[in-house]
Design a protein around this motif. Structure first.
Motif, PDB file in Angstrom:
ATOM      1  N   MET A   1      10.276   9.672   8.517  1.00 25.44           N
ATOM      2  CA  MET A   1      10.838  10.661   8.095  1.00 25.44           C
ATOM      3  C   MET A   1      10.752  11.535   8.496  1.00 25.44           C
TER       4      MET A   1
ATOM      5  N   PRO B   1      15.025  11.426  -6.042  1.00 28.05           N
ATOM      6  CA  PRO B   1      14.541  12.080  -6.283  1.00 28.05           C
ATOM      7  C   PRO B   1      13.908  13.366  -4.795  1.00 28.05           C
ATOM      8  N   GLU B   2      15.294  12.392  -4.510  1.00 33.19           N
ATOM      9  CA  GLU B   2      15.322  13.108  -2.656  1.00 33.19           C
ATOM     10  C   GLU B   2      15.859  14.525  -3.059  1.00 33.19           C
TER      11      GLU B   2
ATOM     12  N   MET C   1      13.612  10.790 -12.973  1.00 30.05           N
ATOM     13  CA  MET C   1      13.715   8.686 -12.946  1.00 30.05           C
ATOM     14  C   MET C   1      14.349   8.383 -14.767  1.00 30.05           C
TER      15      MET C   1
ATOM     16  N   LYS D   1       0.926  -1.283   0.111  1.00 27.45           N
ATOM     17  CA  LYS D   1      -0.115   0.059   0.351  1.00 27.45           C
ATOM     18  C   LYS D   1       0.734   1.853  -0.128  1.00 27.45           C
TER      19      LYS D   1
ATOM     20  N   GLY E   1      14.693   6.359  -4.703  1.00 27.16           N
ATOM     21  CA  GLY E   1      15.694   6.611  -3.551  1.00 27.16           C
ATOM     22  C   GLY E   1      16.398   5.954  -2.823  1.00 27.16           C
ATOM     23  N   GLY E   2      16.104   5.451  -1.334  1.00 31.87           N
ATOM     24  CA  GLY E   2      16.426   4.064  -1.100  1.00 31.87           C
ATOM     25  C   GLY E   2      16.026   3.133  -1.597  1.00 31.87           C
TER      26      GLY E   2
ATOM     27  N   GLU F   1      18.969   3.078  -3.875  1.00 28.25           N
ATOM     28  CA  GLU F   1      20.091   2.447  -3.676  1.00 28.25           C
ATOM     29  C   GLU F   1      20.371   1.066  -2.720  1.00 28.25           C
TER      30      GLU F   1
ATOM     31  N   MET G   1      19.494   5.658   9.925  1.00 28.14           N
ATOM     32  CA  MET G   1      20.088   4.735   8.292  1.00 28.14           C
ATOM     33  C   MET G   1      21.794   3.908   8.897  1.00 28.14           C
TER      34      MET G   1
ATOM     35  N   ALA H   1       9.947   2.428  -3.084  1.00 18.09           N
ATOM     36  CA  ALA H   1       9.224   4.453  -3.716  1.00 18.09           C
ATOM     37  C   ALA H   1      10.651   4.967  -2.501  1.00 18.09           C
TER      38      ALA H   1
ATOM     39  N   ARG I   1       4.597  -3.532  -9.407  1.00 14.27           N
ATOM     40  CA  ARG I   1       4.753  -1.905  -8.853  1.00 14.27           C
ATOM     41  C   ARG I   1       5.258  -1.034  -8.546  1.00 14.27           C
TER      42      ARG I   1
ATOM     43  N   ASP J   1      10.046   5.611   3.879  1.00 13.90           N
ATOM     44  CA  ASP J   1       9.215   6.147   4.535  1.00 13.90           C
ATOM     45  C   ASP J   1       8.962   7.738   3.740  1.00 13.90           C
ATOM     46  N   ILE J   2       8.239   8.735   3.735  1.00 14.65           N
ATOM     47  CA  ILE J   2       8.107  10.487   3.839  1.00 14.65           C
ATOM     48  C   ILE J   2       7.808  10.126   5.138  1.00 14.65           C
TER      49      ILE J   2
HETATM   50  C1  HXC Z   1       5.861   6.703   2.006  1.00 13.71           C
HETATM   51  C2  HXC Z   1       4.670   6.657   0.304  1.00 13.71           C
HETATM   52  C3  HXC Z   1       6.220   6.919  -0.596  1.00 13.71           C
HETATM   53  C4  HXC Z   1       6.458   7.102   0.270  1.00 13.71           C
HETATM   54  C5  HXC Z   1       4.894   6.386  -2.139  1.00 13.71           C
HETATM   55  N1  HXC Z   1       4.275   6.473  -1.454  1.00 13.71           N
HETATM   56  N2  HXC Z   1       6.047   7.158  -2.164  1.00 13.71           N
HETATM   57  N3  HXC Z   1       4.708   6.918   1.428  1.00 13.71           N
HETATM   58  N4  HXC Z   1       6.787   6.955   1.362  1.00 13.71           N
HETATM   59  N5  HXC Z   1       8.675   7.303  -0.401  1.00 13.71           N
HETATM   60  C6  HXC Z   1       2.256   5.813  -0.671  1.00 13.71           C
HETATM   61  C7  HXC Z   1       1.648   7.651  -1.275  1.00 13.71           C
HETATM   62  O1  HXC Z   1       1.639   8.346  -0.095  1.00 13.71           O
HETATM   63  C8  HXC Z   1       0.782   6.202  -1.848  1.00 13.71           C
HETATM   64  O2  HXC Z   1      -0.333   6.516  -0.204  1.00 13.71           O
HETATM   65  C9  HXC Z   1       0.751   5.369  -2.084  1.00 13.71           C
HETATM   66  O3  HXC Z   1       2.319   5.100  -1.996  1.00 13.71           O
HETATM   67  C10 HXC Z   1       0.690   5.335  -3.261  1.00 13.71           C
HETATM   68  O4  HXC Z   1       1.340   6.735  -3.900  1.00 13.71           O
HETATM   69  P1  HXC Z   1       0.721   7.786  -5.088  1.00 13.71           P
HETATM   70  O5  HXC Z   1       1.886   8.367  -4.793  1.00 13.71           O
HETATM   71  O6  HXC Z   1      -0.940   7.499  -4.930  1.00 13.71           O
HETATM   72  O7  HXC Z   1       1.364   6.334  -6.512  1.00 13.71           O
HETATM   73  P2  HXC Z   1       1.467   7.374  -7.438  1.00 13.71           P
HETATM   74  O8  HXC Z   1       0.817   8.002  -8.324  1.00 13.71           O
HETATM   75  O9  HXC Z   1       1.364   5.689  -8.965  1.00 13.71           O
HETATM   76  O10 HXC Z   1       3.398   7.915  -7.605  1.00 13.71           O
HETATM   77  C11 HXC Z   1       4.226   7.138  -7.604  1.00 13.71           C
HETATM   78  C12 HXC Z   1       5.674   7.741  -7.029  1.00 13.71           C
HETATM   79  C13 HXC Z   1       5.071   8.415  -5.778  1.00 13.71           C
HETATM   80  C14 HXC Z   1       5.880   8.039  -8.732  1.00 13.71           C
HETATM   81  C15 HXC Z   1       6.601   6.473  -6.420  1.00 13.71           C
HETATM   82  O11 HXC Z   1       4.520   7.961  -4.532  1.00 13.71           O
HETATM   83  C16 HXC Z   1       6.357   9.139  -5.265  1.00 13.71           C
HETATM   84  O12 HXC Z   1       6.653  10.175  -5.962  1.00 13.71           O
HETATM   85  N6  HXC Z   1       6.956   8.929  -4.192  1.00 13.71           N
HETATM   86  C17 HXC Z   1       8.036   9.721  -3.747  1.00 13.71           C
HETATM   87  C18 HXC Z   1       9.113   9.015  -3.441  1.00 13.71           C
HETATM   88  C19 HXC Z   1      10.619   9.884  -3.451  1.00 13.71           C
HETATM   89  O13 HXC Z   1      10.026  10.595  -3.559  1.00 13.71           O
HETATM   90  N7  HXC Z   1      11.367   8.688  -2.605  1.00 13.71           N
HETATM   91  C20 HXC Z   1      12.432   8.816  -1.939  1.00 13.71           C
HETATM   92  C21 HXC Z   1      12.399   9.418  -0.769  1.00 13.71           C
HETATM   93  S1  HXC Z   1      13.492   9.591   0.540  1.00 13.71           S
HETATM   94  P3  HXC Z   1      -1.570   6.927   0.115  1.00 13.71           P
HETATM   95  O14 HXC Z   1      -1.864   6.176   1.386  1.00 13.71           O
HETATM   96  O15 HXC Z   1      -0.667   8.230   0.076  1.00 13.71           O
HETATM   97  O16 HXC Z   1      -2.425   6.182  -0.800  1.00 13.71           O
HETATM   98  C22 HXC Z   1      14.375   8.804   0.562  1.00 13.71           C
HETATM   99  C23 HXC Z   1      15.876   8.670   1.043  1.00 13.71           C
HETATM  100  C24 HXC Z   1      16.489   7.432   1.166  1.00 13.71           C
HETATM  101  O17 HXC Z   1      14.336   6.980   0.014  1.00 13.71           O
HETATM  102  C25 HXC Z   1      18.010   7.605   2.361  1.00 13.71           C
HETATM  103  C26 HXC Z   1      18.290   6.708   2.622  1.00 13.71           C
HETATM  104  C27 HXC Z   1      17.042   5.094   2.647  1.00 13.71           C
END
Ligand code: HXC
Length: 257
Positions: free
Chosen positions: A70, A130-131, A164, A23, A107-108, A111, A84, A63, A59, A66-67
């Motif tokens: 964080m 995308p950080e 991406m 989810k 992102g993670g 990684e 981390m 992604a 899918r 978990d934002i």
């Molecule tokens: C928490 C996340 C999430 C994330 C997705 N979700 N990515 N929750 N942390 N990183 C959740 C959404 O909130 C949503 O939940 C559900 O997953 C589906 O996502 P959608 O956005 O509705 O899907 P979609 O429109 O298809 O877009 C997919 C996506 C987008 C492009 C991947 O979700 C996105 O941009 N996610 C964030 C990606 C990101 O920025 N990652 C880097 C994080 S920083 P709800 O409950 O709202 O429906 C990082 C730092 C690394 O990784 C450091 C070391 C580990």
């Protein structure tokens, strides 16, 4: 052992870890990182395991971090707990690892895949760091492992724009070992894992360590280390069995109990 965020199983000599927070597109939270440590540690100890495959859903591989978890953190929270620092289970594994990536590896998630030895990508995979769009930078190798894997030009492009790249571009620039149709992803990943797991385990572990060292050592040191490892493997059952089997025109049987 039951896990909240992972599905863990053993298939022959292959350990399989499936990230299981569909989810949230397998966003990596602290529980998941801790459970990954437990699962990797168990496979590392198990002499019957010769390779570990880590995967997600169709899918999303993952992604990113978990934002939601964080967002409220402060500098001092991060610094005090060395946040981390231990999200590096695949990188620590001495056994060969394969990331089977479908969908988002951001992102993670990207990684985590880059910590694995092989990255096998489905044709729908999307990789990115995308950080910067969140006002932060990668924290788990996205500027370091990525740059070593794909070079400065692509790393700067991905890290500074947050865009991406698809599986084909990722393969072209050296991030990915193979691209396969989505429907074949697990079959191909498991075949590769079974092939590796059937090799002499100490030999495979040594081969992995040698390739890893290529990133870290000057060439002369790397070559010396490789030669010493080559010498040393002549003290193993694997070398005896591998060469004997060739001479007897049969398949080698490594890792016999
Ligand atoms: C928490 C996340 C999430 C994330 C997705 N979700 N990515 N929750 N942390 N990183 C959740 C959404 O909130 C949503 O939940 C559900 O997953 C589906 O996502 P959608 O956005 O509705 O899907 P979609 O429109 O298809 O877009 C997919 C996506 C987008 C492009 C991947 O979700 C996105 O941009 N996610 C964030 C990606 C990101 O920025 N990652 C880097 C994080 S920083 P709800 O409950 O709202 O429906 C990082 C730092 C690394 O990784 C450091 C070391 C580990």
């Amino acid at each position: 052992m039951t896990y909240e965020t992972l599905i863990v199983e053993t298939v022959g000599r292959v350990g399989v870890i499936r990230l299981n927070r569909p989810k949230a597109l397998n966003a990596l939270n602290s529980t998941l990182a801790e459970e990954l440590r437990t699962a990797f540690a168990a496979f590392e100890k198990d002499e019957e395991i010769g390779c570990v495959v880590i995967t997600g859903t169709e899918r999303a591989f993952a992604a990113g971090a978990d934002i939601k978890e964080m967002a409220p953190r402060s500098f001092i929270d991060n610094f005090s707990s060395n946040y981390m620092a231990n999200w590096d289970s695949p990188a620590r594994s001495r056994k060969p690892t394969i990331a089977a990536v479908a969908g988002f590896a951001l992102g993670g998630g990207c990684e985590l895949a880059m910590q694995c030895d092989l990255v096998i990508a489905a044709d729908n995979a999307k990789f990115g760091q995308p950080e910067i769009t969140l006002g932060i930078v990668p924290g788990l190798g996205g500027t370091q492992r990525l740059t070593r894997a794909v070079g400065k030009a692509k790393a700067m492009d991905l890290v500074l724009t947050g865009r991406m790249m698809d599986a084909e571009e990722a393969e072209r620039c050296g991030l990915v070992s193979r691209v396969v149709p989505l429907a074949d992803l697990m079959t191909v990943a498991m075949q590769a894992a079974e092939t590796i797991a059937a090799m002499s385990l100490p030999t495979a572990m040594t081969a992995k360590e040698l390739v890893q060292r290529a990133h870290e050592l000057p060439l002369a040191e790397g070559l010396r280390f490789e030669r010493r490892a080559f010498h040393a493997l002549f003290g193993t059952d694997g070398q005896r069995e591998g060469m004997q089997a060739f001479l007897e025109k049969r398949k080698p049987h490594f890792n016999q109990p």
